[in-house]
Scaffold this motif. Structure first.
Motif, PDB file in Angstrom:
ATOM      1  N   ILE A 126      36.741  69.755  16.142  1.00  0.00           N
ATOM      2  CA  ILE A 126      37.889  69.470  15.266  1.00  0.00           C
ATOM      3  C   ILE A 126      39.169  69.487  16.090  1.00  0.00           C
ATOM      4  O   ILE A 126      39.441  70.460  16.793  1.00  0.00           O
ATOM      5  CB  ILE A 126      38.008  70.505  14.128  1.00  0.00           C
ATOM      6  N   PHE A 127      39.919  68.411  15.990  1.00  0.00           N
ATOM      7  CA  PHE A 127      41.193  68.371  16.691  1.00  0.00           C
ATOM      8  C   PHE A 127      42.140  69.364  16.041  1.00  0.00           C
ATOM      9  O   PHE A 127      42.454  69.255  14.860  1.00  0.00           O
ATOM     10  CB  PHE A 127      41.790  66.966  16.620  1.00  0.00           C
ATOM     11  N   SER A 128      42.605  70.346  16.822  1.00  0.00           N
ATOM     12  CA  SER A 128      43.510  71.330  16.230  1.00  0.00           C
ATOM     13  C   SER A 128      44.609  71.664  17.236  1.00  0.00           C
ATOM     14  O   SER A 128      44.411  72.449  18.149  1.00  0.00           O
ATOM     15  CB  SER A 128      42.736  72.589  15.828  1.00  0.00           C
ATOM     16  N   PRO A 129      45.751  71.016  17.050  1.00  0.00           N
ATOM     17  CA  PRO A 129      46.872  71.219  17.968  1.00  0.00           C
ATOM     18  C   PRO A 129      47.494  72.597  17.741  1.00  0.00           C
ATOM     19  O   PRO A 129      47.270  73.215  16.705  1.00  0.00           O
ATOM     20  CB  PRO A 129      47.842  70.121  17.558  1.00  0.00           C
ATOM     21  N   PRO A 130      48.265  73.061  18.708  1.00  0.00           N
ATOM     22  CA  PRO A 130      48.924  74.367  18.530  1.00  0.00           C
ATOM     23  C   PRO A 130      49.793  74.372  17.279  1.00  0.00           C
ATOM     24  O   PRO A 130      50.489  73.403  16.984  1.00  0.00           O
ATOM     25  CB  PRO A 130      49.795  74.492  19.777  1.00  0.00           C
ATOM     26  N   TRP A 132      52.546  75.826  16.579  1.00  0.00           N
ATOM     27  CA  TRP A 132      54.005  75.850  16.694  1.00  0.00           C
ATOM     28  C   TRP A 132      54.626  74.475  16.927  1.00  0.00           C
ATOM     29  O   TRP A 132      55.820  74.286  16.700  1.00  0.00           O
ATOM     30  CB  TRP A 132      54.421  76.802  17.819  1.00  0.00           C
ATOM     31  N   VAL A 133      53.810  73.507  17.342  1.00  0.00           N
ATOM     32  CA  VAL A 133      54.405  72.252  17.822  1.00  0.00           C
ATOM     33  C   VAL A 133      55.098  71.460  16.709  1.00  0.00           C
ATOM     34  O   VAL A 133      56.205  70.946  16.898  1.00  0.00           O
ATOM     35  CB  VAL A 133      53.344  71.380  18.530  1.00  0.00           C
ATOM     36  N   SER A 134      54.459  71.372  15.546  1.00  0.00           N
ATOM     37  CA  SER A 134      55.018  70.497  14.503  1.00  0.00           C
ATOM     38  C   SER A 134      56.370  70.986  13.999  1.00  0.00           C
ATOM     39  O   SER A 134      57.156  70.218  13.460  1.00  0.00           O
ATOM     40  CB  SER A 134      54.033  70.353  13.342  1.00  0.00           C
ATOM     41  N   SER A 135      56.665  72.273  14.179  1.00  0.00           N
ATOM     42  CA  SER A 135      57.982  72.749  13.729  1.00  0.00           C
ATOM     43  C   SER A 135      58.949  72.968  14.898  1.00  0.00           C
ATOM     44  O   SER A 135      60.012  73.557  14.727  1.00  0.00           O
ATOM     45  CB  SER A 135      57.825  74.027  12.898  1.00  0.00           C
ATOM     46  N   THR A 136      58.571  72.477  16.048  1.00  0.00           N
ATOM     47  CA  THR A 136      59.448  72.610  17.221  1.00  0.00           C
ATOM     48  C   THR A 136      60.394  71.413  17.321  1.00  0.00           C
ATOM     49  O   THR A 136      60.029  70.292  16.992  1.00  0.00           O
ATOM     50  CB  THR A 136      58.578  72.699  18.497  1.00  0.00           C
ATOM     51  N   VAL A 137      61.619  71.671  17.757  1.00  0.00           N
ATOM     52  CA  VAL A 137      62.534  70.592  18.128  1.00  0.00           C
ATOM     53  C   VAL A 137      62.793  70.748  19.631  1.00  0.00           C
ATOM     54  O   VAL A 137      63.170  71.830  20.093  1.00  0.00           O
ATOM     55  CB  VAL A 137      63.861  70.665  17.348  1.00  0.00           C
ATOM     56  N   TRP A 138      62.544  69.662  20.356  1.00  0.00           N
ATOM     57  CA  TRP A 138      62.637  69.717  21.815  1.00  0.00           C
ATOM     58  C   TRP A 138      63.996  69.261  22.333  1.00  0.00           C
ATOM     59  O   TRP A 138      64.699  68.486  21.674  1.00  0.00           O
ATOM     60  CB  TRP A 138      61.574  68.797  22.446  1.00  0.00           C
ATOM     61  N   TYR A 139      64.271  69.722  23.529  1.00  0.00           N
ATOM     62  CA  TYR A 139      65.466  69.291  24.238  1.00  0.00           C
ATOM     63  C   TYR A 139      64.990  68.933  25.637  1.00  0.00           C
ATOM     64  O   TYR A 139      64.392  69.767  26.329  1.00  0.00           O
ATOM     65  CB  TYR A 139      66.475  70.445  24.270  1.00  0.00           C
ATOM     66  N   GLN A 140      65.179  67.674  26.024  1.00  0.00           N
ATOM     67  CA  GLN A 140      64.708  67.254  27.349  1.00  0.00           C
ATOM     68  C   GLN A 140      65.800  67.366  28.378  1.00  0.00           C
ATOM     69  O   GLN A 140      66.908  66.844  28.186  1.00  0.00           O
ATOM     70  CB  GLN A 140      64.190  65.805  27.317  1.00  0.00           C
ATOM     71  N   ILE A 141      65.494  68.025  29.458  1.00  0.00           N
ATOM     72  CA  ILE A 141      66.462  68.199  30.544  1.00  0.00           C
ATOM     73  C   ILE A 141      65.935  67.581  31.835  1.00  0.00           C
ATOM     74  O   ILE A 141      64.784  67.789  32.208  1.00  0.00           O
ATOM     75  CB  ILE A 141      66.762  69.707  30.765  1.00  0.00           C
ATOM     76  N   PHE A 142      66.809  66.820  32.470  1.00  0.00           N
ATOM     77  CA  PHE A 142      66.563  66.285  33.813  1.00  0.00           C
ATOM     78  C   PHE A 142      67.300  67.258  34.733  1.00  0.00           C
ATOM     79  O   PHE A 142      68.542  67.216  34.815  1.00  0.00           O
ATOM     80  CB  PHE A 142      67.153  64.867  33.850  1.00  0.00           C
ATOM     81  N   ILE A 323      54.382  79.277  31.071  1.00  0.00           N
ATOM     82  CA  ILE A 323      54.884  78.055  30.430  1.00  0.00           C
ATOM     83  C   ILE A 323      53.987  77.702  29.242  1.00  0.00           C
ATOM     84  O   ILE A 323      52.853  78.159  29.138  1.00  0.00           O
ATOM     85  CB  ILE A 323      54.960  76.863  31.414  1.00  0.00           C
ATOM     86  N   ASP A 324      54.515  76.881  28.337  1.00  0.00           N
ATOM     87  CA  ASP A 324      53.861  76.659  27.042  1.00  0.00           C
ATOM     88  C   ASP A 324      53.261  75.277  26.876  1.00  0.00           C
ATOM     89  O   ASP A 324      52.636  74.993  25.843  1.00  0.00           O
ATOM     90  CB  ASP A 324      54.891  76.888  25.930  1.00  0.00           C
ATOM     91  N   GLY A 325      53.486  74.406  27.838  1.00  0.00           N
ATOM     92  CA  GLY A 325      52.930  73.073  27.667  1.00  0.00           C
ATOM     93  C   GLY A 325      53.048  72.262  28.938  1.00  0.00           C
ATOM     94  O   GLY A 325      53.816  72.600  29.857  1.00  0.00           O
ATOM     95  N   ALA A 353      48.660  76.283  24.235  1.00  0.00           N
ATOM     96  CA  ALA A 353      49.489  75.401  25.067  1.00  0.00           C
ATOM     97  C   ALA A 353      49.438  73.978  24.499  1.00  0.00           C
ATOM     98  O   ALA A 353      48.441  73.567  23.904  1.00  0.00           O
ATOM     99  CB  ALA A 353      48.976  75.412  26.500  1.00  0.00           C
ATOM    100  N   TYR A 354      50.527  73.255  24.688  1.00  0.00           N
ATOM    101  CA  TYR A 354      50.648  71.880  24.171  1.00  0.00           C
ATOM    102  C   TYR A 354      50.379  70.915  25.318  1.00  0.00           C
ATOM    103  O   TYR A 354      50.970  71.046  26.393  1.00  0.00           O
ATOM    104  CB  TYR A 354      52.069  71.710  23.635  1.00  0.00           C
ATOM    105  N   ILE A 355      49.472  69.958  25.095  1.00  0.00           N
ATOM    106  CA  ILE A 355      49.138  68.979  26.130  1.00  0.00           C
ATOM    107  C   ILE A 355      49.583  67.598  25.649  1.00  0.00           C
ATOM    108  O   ILE A 355      49.041  67.054  24.693  1.00  0.00           O
ATOM    109  CB  ILE A 355      47.625  68.981  26.419  1.00  0.00           C
ATOM    110  N   LEU A 356      50.590  67.086  26.313  1.00  0.00           N
ATOM    111  CA  LEU A 356      51.259  65.867  25.875  1.00  0.00           C
ATOM    112  C   LEU A 356      51.116  64.778  26.930  1.00  0.00           C
ATOM    113  O   LEU A 356      51.575  64.934  28.058  1.00  0.00           O
ATOM    114  CB  LEU A 356      52.747  66.179  25.656  1.00  0.00           C
TER     115      LEU A 356
END
Lengths: 563, 563
Positions: A126-130, A132-142, A323-325, A353-356
């Motif tokens: 069964i595919f079961s993602p972490p 916490w991910v669906s309620s996370t808002v990300w901020y991408q930093i370079f 790290i978390d993902g 952990a989140y695998i993207l």
């Protein structure tokens, strides 16, 4: 009825387990061709010997939207013994017809073996993602461009912060100390996840050409600084995701240098895909590369040593730095076998952990539960951009695209898809929108009201501009008077709304309203329990009237944005 | 053109690698709707900056047959750098249209990102079945009923050989010594593979209710006898495949007995799927079972100990006894994760072992290269039976079914599919054919001229009769005068033809002839290099004339069967 257009196949987005007892079943039919679909289902071994017939139940399927050519239907079924056979009854005013694995029938076949088969729900599959991910808002930093907290480790010839537009080769000295210094700012946005583009020792400013996967690039700090950064993020409830560039190394990766130097005698010659020797590292590169970039030799991830090395990298940064993902660069050009083992290693080190994956095309082959949790949702990015900014597609085409995207993967995957409007690889959303901030807001609203996990590219929240790479990688603006506080307020508001109301994050009962209205208003609803979210986006140049649907009469209606 | 009926999706039977440089691309369109399909393809990174356009090539697609609703098209493409983007140009007299991942266009999109994506051919992901399988002819033996070579180990109350029809509980004493005694007979047929239904210690005569996976059932012999059997087979060029019943154990499997006895205190309680305790082993079984059979408790293959135990079983019989393949019972009810590791263990122990799943339905999710090599080709069995014996389907429907089956999986899989006309689970082919031997021959000819690996169920070659299980498990007839020598000669002949002419075993240029003729003649051709095979099967009660196609005029034509 156009039978040729009817489509179903188990074990992908058309049939998947959602828990140990239940599955989602979907069906595709020609647009406007079928009025009602009923799911016929049962346990394969339930047999009525008096009737000499399989024993089945039935349930209505929910109309799940349409794209330009097809209608989609969905139902949730709970099994008795985790086993399922099923078929479909398709009805329109002219015809009623049964659709099974063996084909179409006027009468429901009495033999269970004719039907589609979901043989058994095994928990491990069964595919079961972490969670916490669906309620996370990300901020991408370079990292090179976010903030310079420690000028003593600036690369040579670093330019003063924001002194000029970046070139492919410019450095400004952004580092981990800078991110830590700005962590209050980041947290004040409400974001709960930080995605950092590569941080390992590399040659370029973007660090996608790794030299050492086990070392921090010295321009960013050292391992202690990074550990502190992760800890500080965690203390603020912020997850940290790193970029895994495993498809290729950089030219200066020591094993590749060893092959350049020692050719046939190098112990690393099978770490890459060599065509012949000696190596030519100019534009005629005689080895597999990322694209045609000679400074990015493709790694042979099938080689046992390479695989062990990279899997150890994956584990090391989780175990040592928490790290978390992992975001996987050029993920679809690496072998599936590698990613299957990668998932095992990562989930063993950190089960949530989140695998993207970075996959720009249809990614179902990587989303079957054995490889990634989600992919970067570029189809959504494209649909939003083409409708709200470039006007490549019209309102109907946009709605078709959104419905197509929502029906592209299992809902369990939709809920953790990485939804972005732009990144270090694309022009900034404001620039794409011809500096029209209202357009940017519409797009962000669209992004934040979709299922998935939205990401803000650093600086978009203060209306930074930037064309195609490298211009989209300008230094973050920290002079308050140059920051767009109004946009900042808006971004904080939608982040907070999304966190407050679960209905923003789900896809329950999603439906567009008034698709045939001639105006350029996009409106849709979603609902859970006692909450319904109505989203109304006016993508025209004019003020438009929107009539609240009658069903809201005498209901408590909250205007979440304007009030 | 019915765009809604056009279907393609990469990384299944519609797009798969066939070697390190090449892929097969398939397309499905509405039947008789499209006249010509051209594949547009190229490297994703080949860009013409003058034209501002992706650089692509094109090739015609080959019409690969049609079923009741759809036409199928196929092309082979060789890539430059193992990367591929592609789309389709569909033409009929009224319309020309381009089909890409993003949808349909009147003009070919110039942006490579619109096209379908086969990102990279990684060698490890290429499905590559063992070389020997496609040229193997199997012989299936139900060991209890083939030959009794050592009466001293007969089960208690064994009946005299063939003294009466078998019941669910009868024993006749078939054993390994019996098989060895008859090995010359088996080899004389020309078969090159032996598939034995379960041989491990079990309770029933069929042995699908295992007691000990590490022991031979004493009624068959001991490990030494089995080792000798395998050696003798190998000496005659015959491979040996065993039955892996890993979905469930038998009631008398000691771990299950331990749970019955010790309940919550049993160390084996997580080896099964218990609903509650104490266990009830009657028809109200409070644990997961195969079907509703309480004597076959489903094994928890997700449990680490169970998994380690069964994977060790898989390895043990290969390493210690040198078996060549595993046939997996109820394969689709066991978790995918288990089979992925099973494949690793098996292929590590013997890289060219054959892994054959018992899956009666669409099995693509198990055939992606990471689990099975093939499945039992029941759809072909059904099509042949329904056309040649039960007359459930007519000539057109039969041809549709065959084309559908041939287009169901990648050709690489078709070439090793296990093609059977019957087994221990079905009535015998002669009985299904109302004792009409000519009908049996037609069916065998169909079976032997299809790609895949055909299997003869013991005794079918001498015209044994038998209804549904257990009647299809009668004792092998060894009295020569009761054996049908004419059928035996026919079977030997088609086996030898199939071995002699490679064209029997491939699917190259397969096409039915004269599909619209009203007679009941099925004819088709296949060809490789300088050989063409024309198969003509007269499924009517009458002598019919068949006009040899003109293209054979002045060609050397061999009548392989009648001469």
């Amino acid at each position: 009825m156009i039978k040729e257009a009817v489509y179903h196949r188990p074990k992908n987005e058309y049939a998947y387990a959602i828990d140990e007892k239940s599955v989602h079943i979907k069906l595709k039919t020609k647009k406007n061709d079928v009025q009602k679909v009923t799911l016929i289902f049962g346990d394969p071994y339930d047999f009525d010997s008096n009737q000499n017939s399989w024993i089945s139940n039935s349930t209505d399927m929910w109309f799940n939207g349409s794209d330009d050519l097809h209608d989609y239907w969905i139902a949730k079924v709970t099994t008795k013994h985790r086993r399922l056979r099923y078929g479909f009854l398709l009805e329109n005013p002219i015809q009623s017809i049964y659709y099974t694995e063996r084909g179409f029938y006027k009468k429901a076949p009495s033999d269970a073996s004719y039907y589609f088969c979901f043989p058994y729900i095994n928990k491990v599959d069964i595919f079961s993602p972490p969670d916490w991910v669906s309620s996370t808002v990300w901020y991408q930093i370079f990292p090179e461009r976010f903030a310079n907290g420690n000028p003593s480790i600036n690369p040579k010839n670093s330019l003063p912060w924001n002194s000029r537009r970046p070139s492919q080769k410019s450095y400004y000295g952004g580092d981990f100390q800078g991110i830590m210094d700005k962590l209050d700012y980041i947290a004040s946005l409400g974001v709960t996840g930080l995605y950092l583009t590569p941080i390992f020792k590399a040659h370029s400013n973007h660090k996608y050409d790794t030299i050492d996967y086990m070392e921090i690039d010295p321009q960013f700090g050292d391992k202690d600084t990074f550990k502190k950064l992760v800890q500080k993020c965690h203390a603020k409830g912020i997850k940290v995701m790193l970029d895994a560039v495993f498809n290729h190394s950089g030219l200066y990766f020591p094993p590749f240098q060893d092959v350049i130097k020692n050719g046939d005698n190098s112990p690393y010659k099978d770490w890459f895909h060599l065509h012949n020797l000696p190596l030519k590292t100019d534009f005629l590169a005689n080895y597999d590369t990322f694209g045609y970039v000679p400074t990015m030799p493709k790694l042979n991830t099938e080689n046992k040593e390479v695989k062990a090395y990279l899997l150890n990298v994956a584990k090391y940064w989780i175990e040592e730095f928490d790290i978390d993902g992992w975001r996987l660069d050029v993920a679809n050009e690496v072998d599936h076998a590698f990613w299957r083992d990668f998932r095992k290693v990562v989930k063993e080190a950190k089960p949530d952990a989140y695998i993207l994956g970075e996959v720009w095309h249809d990614a179902m082959p990587w989303l079957l539960g054995d490889q990634f949790d989600a992919v970067m949702n570029y189809p959504l990015t494209t649909a939003i951009t083409e409708y709200f900014t470039t006007n490549n597609i019209n309102k109907a085409e946009f709605m078709n695209s959104v419905n197509k995207i929502l029906n592209m993967y299992p809902e369990t995957i939709n809920s953790v898809q990485f939804n972005l409007l732009g990144s270090h690889d694309t022009a900034r959303i404001l620039t794409l929108s011809n500096s029209n901030k209202e357009k940017v807001k519409l797009q962000m609203l669209m992004q934040f009201t979709m299922p998935g996990t939205p990401c803000i590219y650093y600086g978009d929240e203060i209306s930074m501009e930037g064309g195609e790479d490298p211009d989209c990688r300008r230094c973050m603006i920290w002079e308050e008077k140059k920051q767009d506080k109004e946009m900042l307020g808006f971004v904080k508001k939608i982040i907070s709304l999304r966190k407050q109301f679960k209905v923003f994050r789900t896809n329950n009962n999603f439906a567009f309203l008034s698709p045939k209205d001639r105006n350029n208003i996009i409106s849709f609803t979603k609902s859970i329990a006692d909450q319904e979210l109505l989203v109304v986006l006016n993508n025209s140049e004019f003020t438009e009237k929107f009539k609240l649907p009658n069903k809201y009469n005498q209901q408590k209606v909250l205007d979440l944005i304007m009030e």
